[in-house]
Design an enzyme around this catalytic site. Structure first.
Site, short mmCIF file in Angstrom:
data_model
loop_
_atom_site.label_atom_id
_atom_site.label_comp_id
_atom_site.label_asym_id
_atom_site.label_seq_id
_atom_site.Cartn_x
_atom_site.Cartn_y
_atom_site.Cartn_z
CE LYS A 22 42.73 40.89 38.05
NZ LYS A 22 43.32 39.76 38.68
CG ASN A 23 39.11 42.41 41.18
OD1 ASN A 23 39.45 41.64 40.28
ND2 ASN A 23 39.37 42.34 42.36
NE ARG A 92 40.46 35.15 40.09
CZ ARG A 92 39.34 35.97 40.68
NH1 ARG A 92 37.97 35.81 40.16
NH2 ARG A 92 39.48 36.85 41.15
CB CYS A 116 44.34 33.11 41.45
SG CYS A 116 44.94 34.39 41.22
CG ASP A 306 41.38 40.10 46.24
OD1 ASP A 306 41.50 38.83 46.31
OD2 ASP A 306 40.86 40.73 45.39
CB ILE A 328 36.71 34.94 51.11
CG1 ILE A 328 36.14 36.07 51.97
CG2 ILE A 328 35.68 34.98 49.61
CD1 ILE A 328 34.54 36.22 52.16
#
Length: 420
Positions: A22-23, A92, A116, A306, A328
């Protein structure tokens, strides 16, 4: 809003085919705006965020279609440079559209993104980077406008802090800038490398992706082509944890062990027997309960934030006392109160979670709050005794392709309930 009903306990085991990252998919989709020629992208996951990104591009005038795992994109007829608020507010990653818009069209307007609720997720590093490239920035209360007369100008940019999002924004915009751009203190994540490789396929010259210094040589025009996205390392890690907390075994197919080394090391530390091949990872607990471990989230190649919620769950059901340190994001422990409702023995001390392992969790009604917290609750429900109801599972849909079907194939009794 949808919810999951999960009847446990079940043992999660078997084979799972990993979807595309996804990223990587999101910034690559937005980067198709950099070229007027057709692009085909393979291994694109079916996710809510991907659907939103495609709708956003189509509203700008692009012709983007998602068929199975392939996206066909043609941005030659883009006629608008303002990302619509109703779409941006729900994703986002929409900030990634700003760089390509100003780089190719000289103007872009983006409403501040949603998605998120884990911490501030500021966009200041994106804006600073575009300013360095010569963009004029106008900041409203809820939007940002970037513009430039002519082309952006290459620059030497030293990132104030490591940021995947800002690294991708600057790198994408710099592909059409005049001259050389150097990004120091760049993010090193595999998804940054993947995006860089896509941009290279389009015809730009990028050196150093995957290191803390990336050099981009801008070009006047980019071409089209075909590109295949890497496997999702977070989805892979999630299913490995699913088997670990079930004391069972799993084989993750179409995965890449080389981009998951830190996670695999921690799973071995918890007692898992792990084997890898070129495009697969197997985990076997041999019926053993995992051992509690210590993790500390850090930028890649450190432990990924994540995966923090999933490893919190692993520590919750492990033997001994485990520790999870989040460095983070702030406000990323929203899964903890819900796990406590299921019987977890957990304390939060500033940015640290202390887990005293329990043998059994009890099903109850919980609420998902963000993507990774939500999936940890789904896995907890699978191994808990009795019925677990998880509300607001739209968060899970943002990052996991067909998760209930994949879990059902591993033995889960999970059902999606849609309110009419």
């Amino acid at each position: 809003m949808d919810r999951f009903h999960i009847q446990g306990p079940t043992t999660l085991k078997g084979e799972v085919v990993i979807s595309g990252a996804k990223n990587s998919a999101l910034p690559i989709l937005f980067a198709t705006l950099l070229t007027s020629e057709p692009v085909e992208i393979y291994n694109v996951p079916k996710l809510k965020d991907i659907d939103t990104a495609i709708k956003l591009l189509n509203q700008l005038g692009a012709q983007v279609e998602h068929q199975n795992i392939i996206v066909f994109s043609d941005t030659s007829k883009v006629h608008a440079c303002c990302a619509p608020y109703d779409l941006v507010k729900s994703i986002r990653a929409s900030i990634w559209i700003l760089g390509p818009l100003v780089a190719r069209f000289g103007y872009g307007k983006v409403w501040f993104p949603g998605g998120c609720s884990i911490g501030k997720r500021l966009v200041d590093l994106h804006i600073k980077g575009l300013k360095k490239l010569g963009a004029k920035i106008i900041l409203g209360e809820e939007y940002v406008i970037a513009s430039v007369n002519g082309r952006l100008q290459g620059a030497h940019i030293v990132m104030d802090k490591i940021s995947v999002g800002a690294t991708v924004t600057i790198m994408s915009a710099a592909t059409l800038a005049r001259g050389i751009t150097i990004i120091d203190n760049a993010a090193r994540e595999p998804e940054v490398i993947d995006t860089a490789n896509f941009l290279i396929m389009l015809g730009t010259n990028i050196i150093g992706a995957g290191s803390n210094r990336i050099i981009i040589e801008g070009t006047q025009k980019l071409k089209g082509g075909r590109y295949c996205i890497i496997p999702d390392r977070i989805e892979t890690g999630t299913f490995l944890v699913a088997a670990a907390i079930s004391r069972s075994h799993v084989i993750c197919l179409r995965s890449n062990p080389n981009i998951l080394k830190c996670v695999l090391r921690k799973l071995r530390e918890s007692g898992a027997d792990i084997n890898t091949g070129k495009d697969w990872i197997s985990l076997n607990m041999h019926g053993r309960r995992p051992k509690a471990i210590k993790i500390c989230t850090k930028p890649y190649p450190g432990f990924p934030t994540d995966m923090q919620a999933q490893f919190t769950l692993l520590n919750v059901v492990a033997i001994g006392v485990g520790k999870v340190i989040e460095t983070i994001f702030e406000n990323r422990f929203m899964h903890v109160p819900e796990l406590i409702r299921m019987g977890a023995r957990v304390q939060i001390l500033n940015n640290t979670i202390i887990c005293h392992g329990v043998d059994t969790l009890i099903g109850t009604r919980v609420v998902s709050t963000d993507l990774r917290a939500s999936v940890s609750l789904v896995l907890a429900g699978c191994i808990a005794e009795g019925l677990t109801i998880i509300d607001q599972v739209n968060h899970v849909d943002r990052g996991y392709d067909n998760i209930e079907r994949k879990l059902q194939n591993m033995g889960a009794h999970i059902q999606r309930i849609t309110d009419k």
